[in-house]
Design a protein around this motif. Structure first.
Motif, PDB file in Angstrom:
ATOM      1  N   THR A 189     -21.197  33.582  29.056  1.00 48.66           N
ATOM      2  CA  THR A 189     -19.960  34.037  29.861  1.00 48.66           C
ATOM      3  C   THR A 189     -18.507  33.580  28.768  1.00 48.66           C
ATOM      4  OG1 THR A 189     -20.825  33.576  31.888  1.00 48.66           O
ATOM      5  CG2 THR A 189     -18.550  33.616  31.878  1.00 48.66           C
ATOM      6  N   LEU A 190     -18.855  32.542  28.270  1.00 49.54           N
ATOM      7  CA  LEU A 190     -17.650  32.226  27.332  1.00 49.54           C
ATOM      8  C   LEU A 190     -17.712  32.757  26.254  1.00 49.54           C
ATOM      9  CD1 LEU A 190     -15.376  30.162  26.826  1.00 49.54           C
ATOM     10  CD2 LEU A 190     -16.962  28.476  25.716  1.00 49.54           C
ATOM     11  N   TYR A 191     -18.677  33.339  25.567  1.00 50.58           N
ATOM     12  CA  TYR A 191     -18.656  34.141  24.526  1.00 50.58           C
ATOM     13  C   TYR A 191     -18.341  35.413  24.584  1.00 50.58           C
ATOM     14  CZ  TYR A 191     -21.048  37.140  20.910  1.00 50.58           C
ATOM     15  OH  TYR A 191     -21.592  37.963  19.960  1.00 50.58           O
ATOM     16  N   ALA A 192     -18.577  35.943  25.880  1.00 49.11           N
ATOM     17  CA  ALA A 192     -17.977  37.277  25.863  1.00 49.11           C
ATOM     18  C   ALA A 192     -16.594  37.432  26.498  1.00 49.11           C
ATOM     19  CB  ALA A 192     -18.734  38.048  27.358  1.00 49.11           C
ATOM     20  N   SER A 193     -16.137  36.110  26.762  1.00 53.06           N
ATOM     21  CA  SER A 193     -14.382  35.959  27.274  1.00 53.06           C
ATOM     22  C   SER A 193     -13.822  35.885  25.893  1.00 53.06           C
ATOM     23  CB  SER A 193     -14.264  34.748  28.142  1.00 53.06           C
ATOM     24  OG  SER A 193     -15.000  34.537  29.346  1.00 53.06           O
ATOM     25  N   ILE A 194     -14.279  35.185  24.963  1.00 50.35           N
ATOM     26  CA  ILE A 194     -13.736  34.967  23.758  1.00 50.35           C
ATOM     27  C   ILE A 194     -13.474  36.289  22.925  1.00 50.35           C
ATOM     28  CG2 ILE A 194     -13.797  33.935  21.367  1.00 50.35           C
ATOM     29  CD1 ILE A 194     -15.202  31.621  22.756  1.00 50.35           C
ATOM     30  N   GLN A 195     -14.701  37.073  23.028  1.00 47.47           N
ATOM     31  CA  GLN A 195     -14.449  38.494  22.459  1.00 47.47           C
ATOM     32  C   GLN A 195     -13.534  39.288  23.115  1.00 47.47           C
ATOM     33  OE1 GLN A 195     -18.626  39.799  22.452  1.00 47.47           O
ATOM     34  NE2 GLN A 195     -18.571  39.360  20.227  1.00 47.47           N
ATOM     35  N   MET A 196     -13.260  39.012  24.473  1.00 52.45           N
ATOM     36  CA  MET A 196     -12.248  39.936  25.072  1.00 52.45           C
ATOM     37  C   MET A 196     -10.826  39.417  24.973  1.00 52.45           C
ATOM     38  SD  MET A 196     -13.917  41.218  28.786  1.00 52.45           S
ATOM     39  CE  MET A 196     -13.893  39.415  29.493  1.00 52.45           C
ATOM     40  N   PHE A 197     -10.715  38.002  25.048  1.00 51.23           N
ATOM     41  CA  PHE A 197      -9.340  37.513  24.941  1.00 51.23           C
ATOM     42  C   PHE A 197      -8.783  36.874  23.733  1.00 51.23           C
ATOM     43  CE2 PHE A 197     -10.931  37.390  29.484  1.00 51.23           C
ATOM     44  CZ  PHE A 197     -10.242  38.569  30.030  1.00 51.23           C
ATOM     45  N   GLY A 198      -9.814  36.606  22.805  1.00 49.99           N
ATOM     46  CA  GLY A 198      -9.358  35.876  21.508  1.00 49.99           C
ATOM     47  C   GLY A 198     -10.353  36.498  20.529  1.00 49.99           C
ATOM     48  N   ALA A 199      -9.972  37.886  20.303  1.00 52.82           N
ATOM     49  CA  ALA A 199     -10.663  38.632  19.468  1.00 52.82           C
ATOM     50  C   ALA A 199     -10.486  38.294  18.060  1.00 52.82           C
ATOM     51  CB  ALA A 199     -10.625  40.276  19.681  1.00 52.82           C
ATOM     52  N   HIS A 208     -15.314  32.599   8.764  1.00 50.31           N
ATOM     53  CA  HIS A 208     -15.348  31.214   8.213  1.00 50.31           C
ATOM     54  C   HIS A 208     -15.671  30.319   9.424  1.00 50.31           C
ATOM     55  CE1 HIS A 208     -12.512  32.567   5.091  1.00 50.31           C
ATOM     56  NE2 HIS A 208     -11.921  32.996   6.155  1.00 50.31           N
ATOM     57  N   PRO A 209     -17.107  30.332   9.792  1.00 43.80           N
ATOM     58  CA  PRO A 209     -17.734  29.690  10.690  1.00 43.80           C
ATOM     59  C   PRO A 209     -18.064  28.081  10.401  1.00 43.80           C
ATOM     60  CG  PRO A 209     -19.338  30.927   9.210  1.00 43.80           C
ATOM     61  CD  PRO A 209     -18.087  31.003   8.784  1.00 43.80           C
ATOM     62  N   SER A 210     -18.079  27.310  11.493  1.00 42.28           N
ATOM     63  CA  SER A 210     -18.136  25.831  11.380  1.00 42.28           C
ATOM     64  C   SER A 210     -18.964  25.463  12.881  1.00 42.28           C
ATOM     65  CB  SER A 210     -17.021  25.131  11.094  1.00 42.28           C
ATOM     66  OG  SER A 210     -17.005  24.084  11.486  1.00 42.28           O
ATOM     67  N   LEU A 211     -19.967  24.561  12.618  1.00 40.42           N
ATOM     68  CA  LEU A 211     -20.516  23.896  13.631  1.00 40.42           C
ATOM     69  C   LEU A 211     -19.909  22.727  14.009  1.00 40.42           C
ATOM     70  CD1 LEU A 211     -24.306  24.469  12.267  1.00 40.42           C
ATOM     71  CD2 LEU A 211     -23.144  25.742  13.932  1.00 40.42           C
ATOM     72  N   ASN A 212     -18.851  22.402  13.482  1.00 36.70           N
ATOM     73  CA  ASN A 212     -18.234  21.171  13.796  1.00 36.70           C
ATOM     74  C   ASN A 212     -17.043  21.455  15.002  1.00 36.70           C
ATOM     75  OD1 ASN A 212     -16.738  18.955  14.195  1.00 36.70           O
ATOM     76  ND2 ASN A 212     -15.838  18.840  12.304  1.00 36.70           N
ATOM     77  N   PRO A 213     -17.373  21.471  16.228  1.00 39.54           N
ATOM     78  CA  PRO A 213     -16.426  21.583  17.498  1.00 39.54           C
ATOM     79  C   PRO A 213     -14.915  21.121  17.103  1.00 39.54           C
ATOM     80  CG  PRO A 213     -18.015  20.109  18.339  1.00 39.54           C
ATOM     81  CD  PRO A 213     -18.435  20.482  16.591  1.00 39.54           C
ATOM     82  N   PHE A 214     -15.022  19.984  16.519  1.00 36.64           N
ATOM     83  CA  PHE A 214     -13.470  19.287  16.244  1.00 36.64           C
ATOM     84  C   PHE A 214     -12.613  20.049  15.369  1.00 36.64           C
ATOM     85  CE2 PHE A 214     -16.582  16.022  17.866  1.00 36.64           C
ATOM     86  CZ  PHE A 214     -16.058  15.717  19.055  1.00 36.64           C
ATOM     87  N   HIS A 219     -10.822  26.619  22.409  1.00 37.74           N
ATOM     88  CA  HIS A 219     -11.767  27.415  23.114  1.00 37.74           C
ATOM     89  C   HIS A 219     -13.041  27.749  22.257  1.00 37.74           C
ATOM     90  CE1 HIS A 219      -9.190  30.151  20.720  1.00 37.74           C
ATOM     91  NE2 HIS A 219     -10.113  30.937  20.605  1.00 37.74           N
ATOM     92  N   LEU A 220     -13.132  27.775  20.857  1.00 42.79           N
ATOM     93  CA  LEU A 220     -14.085  28.027  19.836  1.00 42.79           C
ATOM     94  C   LEU A 220     -14.962  26.455  20.131  1.00 42.79           C
ATOM     95  CD1 LEU A 220     -12.482  29.973  17.056  1.00 42.79           C
ATOM     96  CD2 LEU A 220     -14.316  30.811  18.737  1.00 42.79           C
ATOM     97  N   GLY A 221     -13.949  25.510  20.084  1.00 43.10           N
ATOM     98  CA  GLY A 221     -14.844  24.190  19.873  1.00 43.10           C
ATOM     99  C   GLY A 221     -15.647  24.105  21.351  1.00 43.10           C
ATOM    100  N   ILE A 222     -15.104  24.393  22.403  1.00 46.35           N
ATOM    101  CA  ILE A 222     -15.918  24.143  23.731  1.00 46.35           C
ATOM    102  C   ILE A 222     -17.202  25.058  23.475  1.00 46.35           C
ATOM    103  CG2 ILE A 222     -15.980  24.942  26.131  1.00 46.35           C
ATOM    104  CD1 ILE A 222     -12.824  24.192  26.122  1.00 46.35           C
ATOM    105  N   PHE A 223     -16.907  26.289  22.801  1.00 46.82           N
ATOM    106  CA  PHE A 223     -18.208  27.158  22.498  1.00 46.82           C
ATOM    107  C   PHE A 223     -19.230  26.587  21.922  1.00 46.82           C
ATOM    108  CE2 PHE A 223     -20.416  30.549  20.244  1.00 46.82           C
ATOM    109  CZ  PHE A 223     -21.122  31.108  21.196  1.00 46.82           C
ATOM    110  N   VAL A 224     -18.778  26.183  20.749  1.00 48.18           N
ATOM    111  CA  VAL A 224     -19.630  25.414  19.960  1.00 48.18           C
ATOM    112  C   VAL A 224     -20.430  24.377  20.237  1.00 48.18           C
ATOM    113  CG1 VAL A 224     -19.885  24.223  17.551  1.00 48.18           C
ATOM    114  CG2 VAL A 224     -18.789  26.389  17.627  1.00 48.18           C
ATOM    115  N   SER A 225     -19.640  23.556  21.138  1.00 56.01           N
ATOM    116  CA  SER A 225     -20.154  22.394  21.854  1.00 56.01           C
ATOM    117  C   SER A 225     -21.269  22.780  22.715  1.00 56.01           C
ATOM    118  CB  SER A 225     -19.098  21.599  22.821  1.00 56.01           C
ATOM    119  OG  SER A 225     -18.127  21.077  21.692  1.00 56.01           O
TER     120      SER A 225
END
Length: 302
Positions: A189-199, A208-214, A219-225
């Protein structure tokens, strides 16, 4: 005493002199050329710039010999080859796409291509970006949705007939499987929401991907977490199921759990795009919590 006053006056004079702002004199790090400023501006809006690395994902990409002629020759880069952005130019006379990118496979194989055509046939040279590509493919997602729902329905029907343990219906005395399913549903749900509201923020994360949520926006930090939480809870679930069930039943239970998680991912990632996913998520959370409480209560009475 007079000498002390002279020393103090001299010290104050030195301090004031050292704090004087010289105006136009700036550190070398900020003494940028116009080309560097344009490059930073382009990177901000397009999320890549010169020396960025791509991997060709389409069958082949034709390259032009030079600009402004834009005459295509028999020069191609093909699937699986790694290319680097060598130069970027704006061609205002091009009505199709004004942004042209020069890419190079090596010293010999290099040429120009429109940005729109380039981005359709390449992926960032990063395993996380390529993983995102796989799960963002619309045709693959629709096909996966059909196969998952049909296969999951048959698997659930077969397991329930055998009265085998299965998450949500004939569950074991453990909350880990339910938490795993809920994490998958919430993450989708969060993944789809980010694509809609935070494209744009998602596009930047893609390049520039990162696996460090901090190191990411909230919103991206919460998704990676949540992705890390799925991995951790998944390992805990595997260990807990192994202790609760014999080997054969554990394998069947984990197969059913995998089917439920796959259905959760597909359903919530698709239906959230139509805003239905938010209502479904609330209903699913209530349903899952009630089922796990009922399963725990039943086990205690036994």
């Amino acid at each position: 005493m007079r000498q002390i006053k002279v020393y103090i006056s001299s010290l104050l004079l030195l301090l004031l002199t050292s704090c004087y702002n010289h105006g136009q004199r700036t550190p070398d790090a900020w003494d940028l050329t116009q080309h560097q400023i344009d490059s930073i501006s382009f990177s901000t809006t397009h999320h890549y710039t010169q020396n960025y690395n791509f991997v060709v994902t389409t069958q082949s990409l034709p390259l032009s010999d030079n600009l402004p002629d834009m005459a295509f020759d028999s020069l191609y880069v093909v699937r699986g080859e790694r290319i680097v952005v060598a130069e970027i130019q704006i061609v205002p006379t091009d009505s199709v796409d004004s942004v042209w990118v020069k890419v190079a496979r090596d010293q010999v194989t290099q040429g120009w291509i429109r940005e729109s055509e380039l981005l359709k046939g390449v992926s960032p040279d990063d395993p996380i970006s390529q993983f995102i590509d796989i799960f963002s493919n619309t045709h693959l997602l629709i096909f996966l949705a059909f196969c998952t729902i049909v296969g999951g329905a048959y698997a659930m029907r077969w397991l329930m007939r055998r009265k085998a343990p299965i998450v949500h219906f004939n569950d074991i005395d453990s909350f880990y499987p339910t938490v795993l399913c809920l994490l998958v549903a919430m993450s989708a749900t969060l993944y789809a929401s980010i694509q809609m509201f935070g494209a744009e923020s998602w596009r930047h994360f893609y390049y520039h991907p990162s696996l460090n949520p901090f190191a990411l926006p909230l919103h991206l930090g919460i998704f990676v977490s949540s992705v890390w939480a799925i991995i951790i809870v998944g390992l805990a679930t595997l260990d807990d199921v192994r202790h609760h069930l014999p080997t054969t039943d554990a394998i069947l239970y984990l197969a059913g759990l995998g089917a439920v998680c796959a259905v959760d991912y597909v359903v919530f990632s698709i239906f959230t795009l139509y805003y239905i996913g938010y209502v479904l998520l609330v209903a699913y959370v209530l349903f899952a919590v009630r089922r796990v409480i009922r399963a725990t209560t039943t086990t205690q009475w036994r």
